[in-house]
Design a protein around this motif. Sequence first.
Motif, PDB file in Angstrom:
ATOM      1  N   VAL A  46       0.823  -1.219   0.000  1.00 24.73           N
ATOM      2  CA  VAL A  46       0.000   0.000   0.000  1.00 24.73           C
ATOM      3  C   VAL A  46       0.854   1.266   0.000  1.00 24.73           C
ATOM      4  N   TRP A  47       2.160   1.112   0.259  1.00 24.05           N
ATOM      5  CA  TRP A  47       3.082   2.250   0.276  1.00 24.05           C
ATOM      6  C   TRP A  47       4.025   2.264  -0.925  1.00 24.05           C
ATOM      7  N   HIS A  53       7.836   6.939  -6.355  1.00 26.93           N
ATOM      8  CA  HIS A  53       7.487   8.328  -6.685  1.00 26.93           C
ATOM      9  C   HIS A  53       8.631   9.021  -7.420  1.00 26.93           C
ATOM     10  N   LYS A  54       8.280   9.829  -8.422  1.00 22.15           N
ATOM     11  CA  LYS A  54       9.296  10.524  -9.217  1.00 22.15           C
ATOM     12  C   LYS A  54       9.957  11.671  -8.449  1.00 22.15           C
ATOM     13  N   ASN A  55       9.296  12.169  -7.411  1.00 26.57           N
ATOM     14  CA  ASN A  55       9.872  13.233  -6.595  1.00 26.57           C
ATOM     15  C   ASN A  55      10.723  12.611  -5.491  1.00 26.57           C
ATOM     16  N   ASN A  56      12.012  12.885  -5.496  1.00 29.16           N
ATOM     17  CA  ASN A  56      12.926  12.284  -4.521  1.00 29.16           C
ATOM     18  C   ASN A  56      12.577  12.644  -3.079  1.00 29.16           C
ATOM     19  N   ILE A  61      10.452   9.439   1.959  1.00 29.86           N
ATOM     20  CA  ILE A  61       9.569   8.964   3.024  1.00 29.86           C
ATOM     21  C   ILE A  61       9.606   7.445   3.075  1.00 29.86           C
ATOM     22  N   TRP A  62       9.609   6.807   1.907  1.00 26.90           N
ATOM     23  CA  TRP A  62       9.699   5.343   1.837  1.00 26.90           C
ATOM     24  C   TRP A  62      10.976   4.862   2.527  1.00 26.90           C
ATOM     25  N   LYS A  63      12.082   5.487   2.184  1.00 28.06           N
ATOM     26  CA  LYS A  63      13.363   5.095   2.792  1.00 28.06           C
ATOM     27  C   LYS A  63      13.326   5.280   4.298  1.00 28.06           C
ATOM     28  N   SER A  64      12.673   6.314   4.724  1.00 27.37           N
ATOM     29  CA  SER A  64      12.593   6.606   6.153  1.00 27.37           C
ATOM     30  C   SER A  64      11.748   5.572   6.898  1.00 27.37           C
ATOM     31  N   GLY A  95       0.352  14.693  -3.422  1.00 25.50           N
ATOM     32  CA  GLY A  95       0.395  14.977  -4.847  1.00 25.50           C
ATOM     33  C   GLY A  95       1.766  14.711  -5.420  1.00 25.50           C
ATOM     34  N   ASP A  96       2.294  15.691  -6.166  1.00 27.45           N
ATOM     35  CA  ASP A  96       3.594  15.521  -6.813  1.00 27.45           C
ATOM     36  C   ASP A  96       4.742  16.196  -6.079  1.00 27.45           C
TER      37      ASP A  96
END
Length: 98
Positions: A46-47, A53-56, A61-64, A95-96
Motif C-alpha cells: 500500500v506504500w 514516486h518521481k519526486n525524490n 519517506i519510503w526510505k525513512s 500529490g507531486d
Amino acid sequence: MPFLYYRKLDQVLNLSGNRIKFKRIKDQNKKNLPNDGWSSNHDWTVWNWLRDHKNNNIAWIWKSIKKHKEKKADISDAGMIYADGNPSKFQKFLGDHI
C-alpha cells in the motif's frame, strides 16, 4: 534521574485546572486493514507509490519508514497531525511535491 511521580492523563488534565486542551483521536493502527490506517503491519504494497514516486523528496519517506526497528510499515504517529488518514488519502494530500 528517574521520574518520581507518574500520572494518568485524566489526573494531568485535572491538575492543570483543565487548561490543557486535549483531543483523543481514534486508533491509527489498523494493521489488519492496510488501506484504512497509517499502519499496514508488514504489508508494504500500500506504500509502493512512495517508493516509486518521481519526486525524490517523497520517495525519501519510503526510505525513512523502511528504517522501522521491527520492519513494519507503520507511520501511525502521523495520525497525531493527520487524523483518520490512510495511504490513498496521504498520496492525494502529497500529490507531486512536498
